[in-house]
Design a protein around this motif. Structure first.
Motif, PDB file in Angstrom:
ATOM      1  N   ASN A  44       1.397  -1.036   0.030  1.00  0.00           N
ATOM      2  CA  ASN A  44       0.491   0.487   0.312  1.00  0.00           C
ATOM      3  C   ASN A  44       1.051   1.276   0.491  1.00  0.00           C
ATOM      4  N   ARG A 119      -5.149   7.620  -0.197  1.00  0.00           N
ATOM      5  CA  ARG A 119      -6.141   5.919  -0.707  1.00  0.00           C
ATOM      6  C   ARG A 119      -6.661   5.667   1.229  1.00  0.00           C
ATOM      7  N   LEU A 120      -6.647   5.601   2.029  1.00  0.00           N
ATOM      8  CA  LEU A 120      -7.293   5.790   3.194  1.00  0.00           C
ATOM      9  C   LEU A 120      -8.377   6.184   3.353  1.00  0.00           C
ATOM     10  N   LYS A 122     -10.225   7.616   0.375  1.00  0.00           N
ATOM     11  CA  LYS A 122     -10.901   6.802  -0.606  1.00  0.00           C
ATOM     12  C   LYS A 122     -11.597   5.620   0.160  1.00  0.00           C
ATOM     13  N   GLU A 123     -10.827   4.525   0.742  1.00  0.00           N
ATOM     14  CA  GLU A 123     -10.899   3.391   1.726  1.00  0.00           C
ATOM     15  C   GLU A 123     -12.341   3.796   2.633  1.00  0.00           C
ATOM     16  N   SER A 127     -16.136   2.326   2.836  1.00  0.00           N
ATOM     17  CA  SER A 127     -16.342   1.925   3.832  1.00  0.00           C
ATOM     18  C   SER A 127     -18.096   2.148   4.253  1.00  0.00           C
ATOM     19  N   ARG A 165     -13.974  -1.833   9.680  1.00  0.00           N
ATOM     20  CA  ARG A 165     -13.125  -1.011   9.040  1.00  0.00           C
ATOM     21  C   ARG A 165     -12.556   0.195   9.085  1.00  0.00           C
ATOM     22  N   LEU A 169      -9.613   2.867  10.269  1.00  0.00           N
ATOM     23  CA  LEU A 169      -8.393   3.528   8.715  1.00  0.00           C
ATOM     24  C   LEU A 169      -8.090   4.164   9.811  1.00  0.00           C
TER      25      LEU A 169
END
Length: 176
Positions: A44, A119-120, A122-123, A127, A165, A169
């Motif tokens: 990642n 990236r986080l 987006k995740e 979620s 999750r 995150l």
């Protein structure tokens, strides 16, 4: 003198009983989870495969197996050092992930931290959308009353997993 039989004429070897070690396999699961987590963080953060990294692991379950396999973890994970503690504050920015029984911290560069923040984000958004979708279904009385019990349970698990999750995150985001 007796002549040796040709290998071409010898019968094909037959396998004996394959040994099984379920207890050893069960104790090795935390080690495999830790190695997978380290590799996932490295991927990642786009850490080059040949680069050696420092890893901090806050242990819980499986501590004995992980400590006993430190040499293997160090070699397979390409670790310069493996510390059994939370990463100190001065080591920030840190890439973070947690699994059942342990938390992993890897110091990263500021450039890697910026990419990891994106990236986080987006995740987290994905979620949150997943959790909202599941919670909307569960809030609908028609769905909760008419859907099969296993489908309702599946949606409850999906909502719960998404919320867990998101929490994980968000913790990772605060460590950057």
């Amino acid at each position: 003198p007796a002549r040796a039989m040709s290998l071409m004429l010898a019968p094909y070897p037959k396998a004996g009983e394959i040994p099984s070690f379920p207890a050893a396999a069960a104790t090795f699961d935390p080690v495999m989870d830790l190695i997978s987590t380290i590799r996932e963080i490295r991927h990642n953060c786009k850490t080059p495969p040949g680069e050696w990294v420092v890893v901090y692991v806050d242990l819980g379950e499986g501590a004995a197996a992980i400590r006993a396999s430190a040499g293997l973890i160090t070699k397979v994970g390409r670790l310069q050092y493996l510390y059994y503690e939370k990463a100190p504050e001065e080591k920030r920015p840190l890439a973070f992930d947690s699994r059942a029984g342990f938390e992993v911290y890897i110091p990263i560069t500021p450039a890697q931290a910026e990419a990891e923040r994106a990236r986080l984000a987006k995740e987290i958004a994905a979620s949150e959308a997943s959790a909202k979708r599941a919670e909307t279904k569960l809030a609908n009385p028609a769905f909760a009353d008419r859907a099969p019990k296993d489908l309702v349970d599946s949606e409850r698990r999906a909502a719960s997993d998404a919320r867990a999750r998101i929490a994980r995150l968000q913790k990772a985001l605060t460590l950057l």
